[in-house]
Scaffold this motif. Sequence first.
Motif, PDB file in Angstrom:
ATOM      1  N   HIS A 163     -34.945 -52.494  -4.486  1.00  0.00           N
ATOM      2  CA  HIS A 163     -36.236 -53.072  -4.881  1.00  0.00           C
ATOM      3  C   HIS A 163     -36.250 -53.351  -6.387  1.00  0.00           C
ATOM      4  N   PHE A 178     -28.888 -54.978   1.470  1.00  0.00           N
ATOM      5  CA  PHE A 178     -29.579 -53.686   1.387  1.00  0.00           C
ATOM      6  C   PHE A 178     -30.874 -53.643   2.198  1.00  0.00           C
ATOM      7  N   LEU A 236     -36.858 -52.115   1.550  1.00  0.00           N
ATOM      8  CA  LEU A 236     -35.724 -51.906   0.643  1.00  0.00           C
ATOM      9  C   LEU A 236     -35.791 -50.506   0.071  1.00  0.00           C
ATOM     10  N   ARG A 237     -34.635 -49.952  -0.205  1.00  0.00           N
ATOM     11  CA  ARG A 237     -34.633 -48.706  -0.964  1.00  0.00           C
ATOM     12  C   ARG A 237     -34.991 -49.025  -2.414  1.00  0.00           C
ATOM     13  N   GLN A 238     -35.347 -47.957  -3.132  1.00  0.00           N
ATOM     14  CA  GLN A 238     -35.883 -48.140  -4.481  1.00  0.00           C
ATOM     15  C   GLN A 238     -34.929 -48.898  -5.396  1.00  0.00           C
ATOM     16  N   GLN A 239     -33.627 -48.590  -5.305  1.00  0.00           N
ATOM     17  CA  GLN A 239     -32.679 -49.256  -6.195  1.00  0.00           C
ATOM     18  C   GLN A 239     -32.600 -50.755  -5.900  1.00  0.00           C
ATOM     19  N   LEU A 290     -33.294 -52.919   4.983  1.00  0.00           N
ATOM     20  CA  LEU A 290     -33.284 -51.926   6.057  1.00  0.00           C
ATOM     21  C   LEU A 290     -34.138 -52.446   7.205  1.00  0.00           C
ATOM     22  N   TRP A 333     -38.049 -43.666   6.177  1.00  0.00           N
ATOM     23  CA  TRP A 333     -36.597 -43.774   6.000  1.00  0.00           C
ATOM     24  C   TRP A 333     -36.262 -44.071   4.542  1.00  0.00           C
ATOM     25  N   GLY A 334     -37.118 -43.597   3.645  1.00  0.00           N
ATOM     26  CA  GLY A 334     -36.811 -43.686   2.215  1.00  0.00           C
ATOM     27  C   GLY A 334     -36.871 -45.092   1.665  1.00  0.00           C
ATOM     28  N   ALA A 335     -37.618 -45.976   2.337  1.00  0.00           N
ATOM     29  CA  ALA A 335     -37.683 -47.372   1.894  1.00  0.00           C
ATOM     30  C   ALA A 335     -39.066 -47.708   1.342  1.00  0.00           C
ATOM     31  N   GLN A 336     -39.136 -48.840   0.667  1.00  0.00           N
ATOM     32  CA  GLN A 336     -40.388 -49.354   0.129  1.00  0.00           C
ATOM     33  C   GLN A 336     -40.614 -50.742   0.723  1.00  0.00           C
ATOM     34  N   SER A 367     -41.578 -45.646   4.453  1.00  0.00           N
ATOM     35  CA  SER A 367     -41.306 -44.463   3.624  1.00  0.00           C
ATOM     36  C   SER A 367     -40.585 -43.379   4.414  1.00  0.00           C
TER      37      SER A 367
END
Lengths: 203, 175
Positions: free
Chosen positions: A145, A183, A140-143, A185, A110-113, A108
């Motif tokens: 994911h 995508f 992964l980022r939300q998009q 990360l 780095w804005g990831a899930q 989280s």
Amino acid sequence: MGLLQYTPDAAEMADLRRRQAAFDRARREESRRNSWMAVPALAPAAAIAALEGGAILAAGAVRAAPRALARAASLPKAVPRPLSQAEKQIIRAEARRRYAAAAGTPASSWGAQVHHRIALEFQHLMARADPNRLANLLALRQQAHSVATNSWAAFARGLNGRTPTQAELVAQAMKVDKLVEPFILRARVARPGPTPPRPLPKK
Amino acid sequence: MLTLSYAIRELERRRLLTHSRAGSGNDFVLRVEALIGAPLPPEAIELYRAEITSIGEFAAVLPAKRGSHGWQAGADDAVRSLLHVDALPLFFDGCGNLFGLDLTAGASRRAVYFFDHERGFAKPEYAVGSSIPAFLLVLADHDRAIAERWPQGWELEIDPDLDKCPRAPPIWLAS
């Protein structure tokens, strides 16, 4: 014009070494936790050993198999039903913790899930595979994911109520891997940026 | 009854809360209202104006500005992702799932529920707070409670009304 070469200074190298050591510790810890997963691989060899007096097995496998099989006897049985929300909640919290331990920082941050490659909805069909083994976790980022989630939803719809096989689940996970691969990360690995502008020609 | 200001003070004292402090609270309210096509309930407006960006490791679901003009489409999609179940996502769980505020018309007190991405956010799976302030305090202890194996129903110590939420039971009663 030659390539620019970046040379890290001593402080950066020390920091890198410290992070590598922390990562190595986390990797060893996870390997130790997951060592029981060697059981399915060793079981056929152990069966042959029982039949043929152990003559066929390599010495290392002979030493490892009884220990691994003894440990397998104490493992919980595979859950014969889909996971409850309470069970999923525990698995997800552990996934976040393990990913943070391995990456050195929470996803989280780095804005990831944290994405489970095999969806938890089907985890009960994967026998004793640890859902939180590092190989099953991606950031992964939300998009991105959402792309993975939509693909799993389409897979589930396509089953028309049929229970998928493990092979189908693994194939679906690999299909999703291909979709989200650009995508994914990874800690400390910068994604390639746009092509740098060319320097202005000298007058 | 717990208030948002009390919950924020408590979480700041425990260093579990981060704010953006960019003065974007009212922009968030206007953007979210535009995205959902309806006025926000007062408790949601209060939350957006507080500009909370995370509680512990749980990131807030907020519209994101793109430069000085415009908004990021991806963040807009996240804000809209629970409209089909009359809910407004407030926080991510870090694994793709959402904690969302009940937007059902006529609700006297709006509870917060967990929505599972692997089930297409199809319904509230379980209640996580009978109000936003109670939810924030429960969320702050979420992972610690699991790690330390707190007894089932520990949430009731913080939120005694958690098992009275109308749309879903608490987690220990959820399937």
